[in-house]
Design an enzyme around this catalytic site. Structure first.
Site, mmCIF file in Angstrom:
data_model
loop_
_atom_site.group_PDB
_atom_site.id
_atom_site.type_symbol
_atom_site.label_atom_id
_atom_site.label_comp_id
_atom_site.label_asym_id
_atom_site.label_seq_id
_atom_site.Cartn_x
_atom_site.Cartn_y
_atom_site.Cartn_z
ATOM 1 N N ASN A 16 0.862 -1.187 0.000
ATOM 2 C CA ASN A 16 0.000 0.000 0.000
ATOM 3 C C ASN A 16 0.897 1.235 0.000
ATOM 4 O O ASN A 16 1.510 1.550 1.016
ATOM 5 C CB ASN A 16 -0.891 -0.042 1.259
ATOM 6 N N GLU B 291 -4.808 -5.388 11.052
ATOM 7 C CA GLU B 291 -3.824 -4.311 11.146
ATOM 8 C C GLU B 291 -4.018 -3.560 12.461
ATOM 9 O O GLU B 291 -4.829 -2.617 12.532
ATOM 10 C CB GLU B 291 -4.003 -3.331 9.991
ATOM 11 N N SER C 75 3.960 -2.307 10.232
ATOM 12 C CA SER C 75 5.427 -2.273 10.357
ATOM 13 C C SER C 75 6.097 -3.596 9.995
ATOM 14 O O SER C 75 7.072 -4.000 10.644
ATOM 15 C CB SER C 75 5.839 -1.804 11.754
ATOM 16 N N GLU D 8 -6.587 4.371 8.429
ATOM 17 C CA GLU D 8 -6.488 5.805 8.111
ATOM 18 C C GLU D 8 -7.830 6.316 7.575
ATOM 19 O O GLU D 8 -8.201 7.467 7.804
ATOM 20 C CB GLU D 8 -5.338 6.038 7.119
ATOM 21 N N LYS E 117 0.031 4.243 -0.114
ATOM 22 C CA LYS E 117 -0.646 5.410 0.486
ATOM 23 C C LYS E 117 -0.506 6.612 -0.463
ATOM 24 O O LYS E 117 -0.433 6.424 -1.681
ATOM 25 C CB LYS E 117 -0.092 5.697 1.881
ATOM 26 N N GLY F 150 2.790 2.099 10.642
ATOM 27 C CA GLY F 150 3.684 3.240 10.434
ATOM 28 C C GLY F 150 4.442 3.665 11.676
ATOM 29 O O GLY F 150 5.040 4.736 11.706
ATOM 30 N N HIS G 233 -9.424 0.590 5.912
ATOM 31 C CA HIS G 233 -8.069 0.873 6.404
ATOM 32 C C HIS G 233 -8.192 1.854 7.577
ATOM 33 O O HIS G 233 -9.031 2.757 7.559
ATOM 34 C CB HIS G 233 -7.208 1.466 5.285
HETATM 35 C C1 PEP Z 1 -0.549 0.032 6.131
HETATM 36 O O1 PEP Z 1 -0.538 1.136 5.627
HETATM 37 O O2 PEP Z 1 -1.540 -0.690 5.961
HETATM 38 C C2 PEP Z 1 0.606 -0.426 6.895
HETATM 39 C C3 PEP Z 1 0.577 -1.613 7.430
HETATM 40 O O3 PEP Z 1 1.669 0.454 7.006
HETATM 41 P P1 PEP Z 1 3.139 0.128 7.603
HETATM 42 O O4 PEP Z 1 3.615 -1.135 6.967
HETATM 43 O O5 PEP Z 1 3.967 1.318 7.218
HETATM 44 O O6 PEP Z 1 2.990 -0.025 9.086
#
Ligand code: PEP
Length: 253
Positions: free
Chosen positions: A9, A167, A212, A97, A11, A173, A95
């Protein structure tokens, strides 16, 4: 045996030049990983760049968002039908966000999920608790509530055409990854909730972990029995890191 899936992703990052080079690298690793599926989820304006850079590759093309409505007077939105017509195969719904920054409720997420399915897209339904929810012991209730909202809207059987992604919000992040045991515990919970509707379906649905994931921790996460790959944010912007994660999934596939 469930086939591993790794989705990057991006973003709201990158330029058209970046999109071309990231997509070319992802297409190369998708072609090199026979035991795992690989996809990228660029900003919608770069879909054409990714398509061109990954022509005739098995790379999945994803979208980060979809309208909760069919075509019509919804300025600024992009419908599931439009995404499907643009070669998109899967779309993120729920998601964190979108839930947190844009205030999307479980009901809105479920509407998007339904639209995606109706257009023949694979919804990638993201579920996860905040740090505050984890600390007060509400992880299971939050994740199951988010799952139940789509089951109420579309039925449990619809999950056979979807992918799930656990998640934890506190891991996205932040550099703070859930431990393999923490991830496995929630993945198993999700799978057992689906098994109450349909045991066969629960054994087939892919549940990705996101938060992460890096080249250095992917293998131990993917080795968990209910972890079927990853949804990768930051590391998907660094081709060498994304490559390492996809190869870890391929090893385990
Ligand atoms: C995400 O955006 O779904 C995500 C898991 O980001 P990151 O890997 O940067 O934690």
């Amino acid at each position: 045996m469930r086939r591993k899936l790794v989705l990057g992703n991006w973003k709201m990052n990158g330029s058209r030049v970046d999109a071309h080079s990231w997509a070319a690298a992802a297409a190369a690793v998708a072609a090199a990983t026979a035991n795992a599926d690989v996809g990228v989820i660029p900003p919608v304006v770069f879909l054409d760049v990714v398509r061109a850079a990954s022509d005739s590759s098995p790379l999945w093309l994803g979208a980060q968002n979809v309208a909760a409505y069919d075509n019509g007077a919804y300025t600024g939105e992009v419908s599931a039908r439009m995404l499907a017509e643009s070669g998109v195969r899967c779309v993120l719904v729920g998601h964190s966000e979108r839930r947190q920054v844009f205030g999307e409720s479980d009901v809105v997420v479920a509407e998007k999920y339904v639209r995606a399915l109706a257009a023949g897209l694979t919804p990638v339904l993201c579920l996860g608790e905040t740090l505050e929810e984890r600390e007060r012991g509400a992880t299971d209730a939050v994740v199951l509530r988010q799952l139940q909202a789509v089951i109420d809207a579309a039925g449990a059987a619809s999950l056979s055409d979807a992918v799930l992604a656990y998640e934890p919000v506190w891991a996205i992040g932040t550099g703070r990854t859930a431990s393999p045991a923490q991830a496995q515990e929630v993945h198993a919970l999700i799978r057992s909730a689906i098994a109450k509707h349909d045991a066969m379906l629960s054994s087939l649905v892919r549940i990705l972990y996101g938060g992460s994931v890096k080249g250095s921790n992917a293998a131990e996460l993917f080795a968990q029995s209910d972890v079927d790959g990853g949804l990768i944010g930051g590391a998907s912007l660094v081709p060498a890191d994304f490559d390492a994660i996809c190869r870890a999934a391929n090893q385990d596939g």
